[in-house]
Scaffold this active site. Structure first.
Site, PDB file in Angstrom:
ATOM      1  CB  SER A  28      -3.695   6.607  -6.640  1.00 40.32           C
ATOM      2  OG  SER A  28      -3.111   7.491  -5.741  1.00 40.32           O
ATOM      3  N   PRO A  29      -0.572   5.600  -6.901  1.00 42.34           N
ATOM      4  CG  PRO A  29       1.052   6.826  -5.787  1.00 42.34           C
ATOM      5  CD  PRO A  29      -0.096   6.966  -6.725  1.00 42.34           C
ATOM      6  CB  CYS A  31       2.623  -0.456  -1.176  1.00 46.74           C
ATOM      7  SG  CYS A  31       3.727   0.920  -0.913  1.00 46.74           S
ATOM      8  CB  ALA A  63       6.345   3.949  -2.730  1.00 45.87           C
ATOM      9  CD  GLN A 105       4.503   7.527  -4.683  1.00 40.02           C
ATOM     10  OE1 GLN A 105       4.333   6.396  -4.206  1.00 40.02           O
ATOM     11  NE2 GLN A 105       3.792   8.575  -4.307  1.00 40.02           N
ATOM     12  CE1 TYR A 188       6.142   5.207   4.501  1.00 46.96           C
ATOM     13  CE2 TYR A 188       4.633   6.266   2.975  1.00 46.96           C
ATOM     14  CZ  TYR A 188       4.929   5.225   3.838  1.00 46.96           C
ATOM     15  OH  TYR A 188       4.021   4.209   4.051  1.00 46.96           O
ATOM     16  NE  ARG A 236      -0.021  10.811  -3.743  1.00 45.20           N
ATOM     17  CZ  ARG A 236      -0.938   9.842  -3.778  1.00 45.20           C
ATOM     18  NH1 ARG A 236      -0.878   8.840  -2.923  1.00 45.20           N
ATOM     19  NH2 ARG A 236      -1.907   9.848  -4.668  1.00 45.20           N
ATOM     20  NE  ARG A 330      -9.058   3.547  -0.159  1.00 44.61           N
ATOM     21  CZ  ARG A 330      -9.411   4.252   0.901  1.00 44.61           C
ATOM     22  NH1 ARG A 330      -9.611   3.642   2.057  1.00 44.61           N
ATOM     23  NH2 ARG A 330      -9.550   5.561   0.834  1.00 44.61           N
TER      24      ARG A 330
HETATM   25  C1  LIG Z   1      -3.030  -0.813  -0.976  1.00 41.80           C
HETATM   26  C2  LIG Z   1      -2.613   0.634  -0.975  1.00 41.80           C
HETATM   27  C3  LIG Z   1      -1.278   0.956  -1.166  1.00 41.80           C
HETATM   28  C4  LIG Z   1      -0.875   2.311  -1.212  1.00 41.80           C
HETATM   29  N1  LIG Z   1       0.436   2.612  -1.512  1.00 41.80           N
HETATM   30  C5  LIG Z   1       0.778   3.903  -1.750  1.00 41.80           C
HETATM   31  C6  LIG Z   1       2.052   4.231  -2.286  1.00 41.80           C
HETATM   32  O1  LIG Z   1       2.874   3.376  -2.624  1.00 41.80           O
HETATM   33  N2  LIG Z   1       2.342   5.549  -2.455  1.00 41.80           N
HETATM   34  C7  LIG Z   1       1.443   6.544  -2.152  1.00 41.80           C
HETATM   35  O2  LIG Z   1       1.747   7.730  -2.318  1.00 41.80           O
HETATM   36  N3  LIG Z   1       0.214   6.243  -1.679  1.00 41.80           N
HETATM   37  C8  LIG Z   1      -0.148   4.963  -1.508  1.00 41.80           C
HETATM   38  N4  LIG Z   1      -1.414   4.659  -1.125  1.00 41.80           N
HETATM   39  C9  LIG Z   1      -2.404   5.744  -1.002  1.00 41.80           C
HETATM   40  C10 LIG Z   1      -3.225   5.885  -2.291  1.00 41.80           C
HETATM   41  O3  LIG Z   1      -2.398   6.213  -3.407  1.00 41.80           O
HETATM   42  C11 LIG Z   1      -4.315   6.946  -2.125  1.00 41.80           C
HETATM   43  O4  LIG Z   1      -3.713   8.193  -1.881  1.00 41.80           O
HETATM   44  C12 LIG Z   1      -5.290   6.624  -0.985  1.00 41.80           C
HETATM   45  O5  LIG Z   1      -5.637   5.248  -0.999  1.00 41.80           O
HETATM   46  C13 LIG Z   1      -6.559   7.441  -1.071  1.00 41.80           C
HETATM   47  O6  LIG Z   1      -7.202   7.249  -2.319  1.00 41.80           O
HETATM   48  P1  LIG Z   1      -8.507   6.261  -2.475  1.00 41.80           P
HETATM   49  O7  LIG Z   1      -9.565   6.766  -1.531  1.00 41.80           O
HETATM   50  O8  LIG Z   1      -8.877   6.423  -3.930  1.00 41.80           O
HETATM   51  O9  LIG Z   1      -8.086   4.870  -2.145  1.00 41.80           O
HETATM   52  C14 LIG Z   1      -1.830   3.331  -1.028  1.00 41.80           C
HETATM   53  C15 LIG Z   1      -3.176   2.987  -0.797  1.00 41.80           C
HETATM   54  C16 LIG Z   1      -3.572   1.666  -0.795  1.00 41.80           C
HETATM   55  C17 LIG Z   1      -5.041   1.352  -0.604  1.00 41.80           C
END
Ligand SMILES: Cc1cc2nc3c(=O)[nH]c(=O)nc-3n(C[C@H](O)[C@H](O)[C@H](O)COP(=O)(O)O)c2cc1C
Length: 376
Positions: A28-29, A31, A63, A105, A188, A236, A330
Site C-alpha cells: 500500500s502507498p 508517505c 503519494a 500513486q 486530499y 483510491r 504497516r
Molecule cells: C507511514 C504511512 C504513510 C501512508 N501514506 C499513504 C499515502 O501516501 N497514500 C495513501 O493512500 N495512504 C497512505 N497511508 C495509508 C496506508 O496506505 C493504509 O491505507 C493504512 O495504513 C491502513 O492499512 P494498514 O492497516 O495495513 O496499515 C499511509 C500509512 C502509513 C502507515
C-alpha cells in the site's frame, strides 16, 4: 454435473489489461517524507525494493505530488518535472526485476497541503518562512484549526490541476510504472470535492453528488487518456467520512459506477481522513465490508485495505470474493517478507530471491556447511 471452478486465492495471478499481477498482495502507498524538491532517493529505492524482494506482487509508491503545491509536506515525493523521472525509473526497473508490478500513486493534497511531517517537533501548517505555501481546495474551509486556510479554486486553477495530473501521468509511464492509482481518499483534493463536508461550492462543482463528482471525474478521464491504454488505472477512495452529513457509502457506490464507466480498472477502498470529528471503529479488516459492497453493487474490481495482517485473513478476503486484491501497509513495514511467509503458511509456492533461497529453505544444507566449515 458441473462444479464451480476453484476460487481465486491470495496467490492467484490477476490480469489487469496487459499486466499480470503475480499475486493479490499489494504494498500500500506509504508517505516516507524523505524527499528533497520531490526527488526519490536511495531511501525510496531500498524501501520499495525491499517490499518487492519480499514478494509483494505489486509495489506502489507513496503519494507522488503532481505539483509542488500538491504536496502534503515539503518532504513529499513528487512527479511534477521531467528531472524526477530517472530515479523513479531506476526504482520501477528494480521492482520489475524482482517480479513485482511497479505502481505509482498520483496525488494532490488540497487543503491538507503545506503541513509538517509526522515526526517534526511542530505540527500543522508550515509557515511560509519555513518553506510553506498557500493551500488550495474546493472551498475556503480548513480541515481543522491547525491546518492552513485554503484558497478556493477557480476555473483556471482547476484546469491547471487537470493539466498537472495529465503531465504527471505521462511521466509515470515514461518512468516505467505499469499501474497508476489516483489518490481520491483521506481528505486530499479529489476527496475534498466528493465530500459535502469540504465541498461548499454553489457552482457546477458543488451540491449534488453529480456536481461533487464532476471535478474528480475530469481528472480521472484526463489521466485515463494520458496513461497507455494497455496499462491499468486504479482509484483510491474513502468510502465514508464517518461523520453525520459526510460522504456516505451510497454516494461511493454511485461514484464507483461512474468510475467503471470511465474505464477505471479497480477501486482501492479506504475510508475517513476528511473530518477530525470522524469516529472510526478500527479493528481487523474494518474496511473490507466497503470493498465488498462496492464490488457487488458497482460491479467493479476492488482492493481491501486496513488492518489486514494475517495470511489466512488476507486469503479469505480474496477467496470469498470480498475484494480482488489486498493492500498491506504497516504490516509490510514490520515484516517486508510477509508475502513469502504467507505463501509458506498457506502452502503456496512463493519464490524467495535466489540469493536468499538457501537460507530460507535450505536450513539442513546450511547446518552441514557450518559443520564442515565449507560455508562461503
Ligand atoms: C507511514 C504511512 C504513510 C501512508 N501514506 C499513504 C499515502 O501516501 N497514500 C495513501 O493512500 N495512504 C497512505 N497511508 C495509508 C496506508 O496506505 C493504509 O491505507 C493504512 O495504513 C491502513 O492499512 P494498514 O492497516 O495495513 O496499515 C499511509 C500509512 C502509513 C502507515
Amino acid at each position: 454435473m458441473s462444479f464451480p471452478s476453484a476460487p481465486d486465492h491470495l496467490f492467484s495471478p490477476l490480469q489487469q489489461r496487459s499486466v499480470t499481477l503475480p499475486n493479490r498482495i499489494v504494498c500500500s502507498p506509504m508517505c516516507q517524507y524523505s524527499s528533497e524538491d520531490g526527488f526519490a532517493s536511495d531511501w525510496h529505492y531500498v524501501h520499495l525494493g525491499t517490499r518487492a524482494v519480499g514478494g509483494a506482487g505489486t509495489v506502489m509508491t507513496e503519494a507522488a505530488a503532481v505539483s509542488p503545491e500538491g504536496r502534503i509536506s515539503p518532504q513529499d515525493l513528487g512527479i511534477w518535472k521531467d528531472e524526477h523521472i530517472p530515479m523513479l525509473r531506476r526504482i520501477a526497473d528494480f521492482l520489475k526485476e524482482q517480479g513485482s508490478v511497479p505502481a505509482i500513486q498520483l496525488a494532490h493534497a488540497g487543503r491538507k497541503a503545506s503541513t509538517h511531517r509526522p515526526w517534526d517537533a511542530e505540527q500543522g501548517e508550515v509557515a511560509s518562512a519555513d518553506g510553506g505555501w498557500r493551500a488550495v481546495a474546493p472551498s475556503a474551509a480548513r480541515f481543522s484549526e491547525t491546518y492552513p486556510l485554503p484558497a478556493e479554486l477557480d476555473r483556471a486553477a482547476l484546469d491547471k490541476i487537470v493539466a498537472d495530473f495529465t503531465a504527471a501521468t505521462k511521466r509515470s509511464a515514461a518512468a516505467g510504472f505499469l499501474l497508476a492509482e489516483l489518490h481520491a481518499a483521506h481528505g486530499y483534493l479529489l476527496h475534498e470535492f466528493l465530500s459535502p463536508v469540504s465541498n461548499l461550492r454553489s457552482d457546477e462543482y458543488g451540491g449534488s453528488l453529480e456536481n461533487r463528482a464532476r471535478f474528480p471525474l475530469e481528472v480521472v478521464r484526463a489521466v485515463r487518456a494520458a496513461f497507455p491504454a494497455h496499462l491499468p488505472l486504479w482509484v483510491r477512495l474513502s468510502a465514508t467520512d464517518w461523520v453525520e452529513g459526510g460522504l456516505s457509502v451510497e454516494d461511493t457506490v454511485a461514484f464507483c459506477k461512474l468510475l467503471k464507466a470511465a474505464d477505471v480498472d479497480l477501486v482501492d477502498v479506504s475510508s475517513g481522513g476528511n473530518d477530525p470529528r470522524q469516529q472510526i471503529p478500527v479493528g481487523a479488516g474494518y474496511q473490507v465490508a466497503f470493498a465488498e459492497r462496492v464490488k457487488r453493487e458497482a460491479g467493479i474490481a476492488t482492493g481491501a485495505v486496513g488492518m489486514i495482517t494475517e495470511p489466512a485473513q488476507a486469503d479469505q478476503i480474496v477467496r470469498t470474493g470480498q475484494a480482488d486484491v489486498v493492500l498491506l501497509a504497516r504490516e509490510l513495514l514490520r515484516e517486508p517478507y510477509w508475502p513469502l511467509r504467507a505463501a509458506q503458511a498457506l502452502h503456496k509456492p512463493g519464490s524467495w530471491p535466489v540469493q536468499y533461497e538457501r537460507a530460507a529453505q535450505g536450513k539442513v544444507e546450511r547446518r552441514q556447511a557450518l559443520a564442515t566449515g565449507s560455508e562461503d
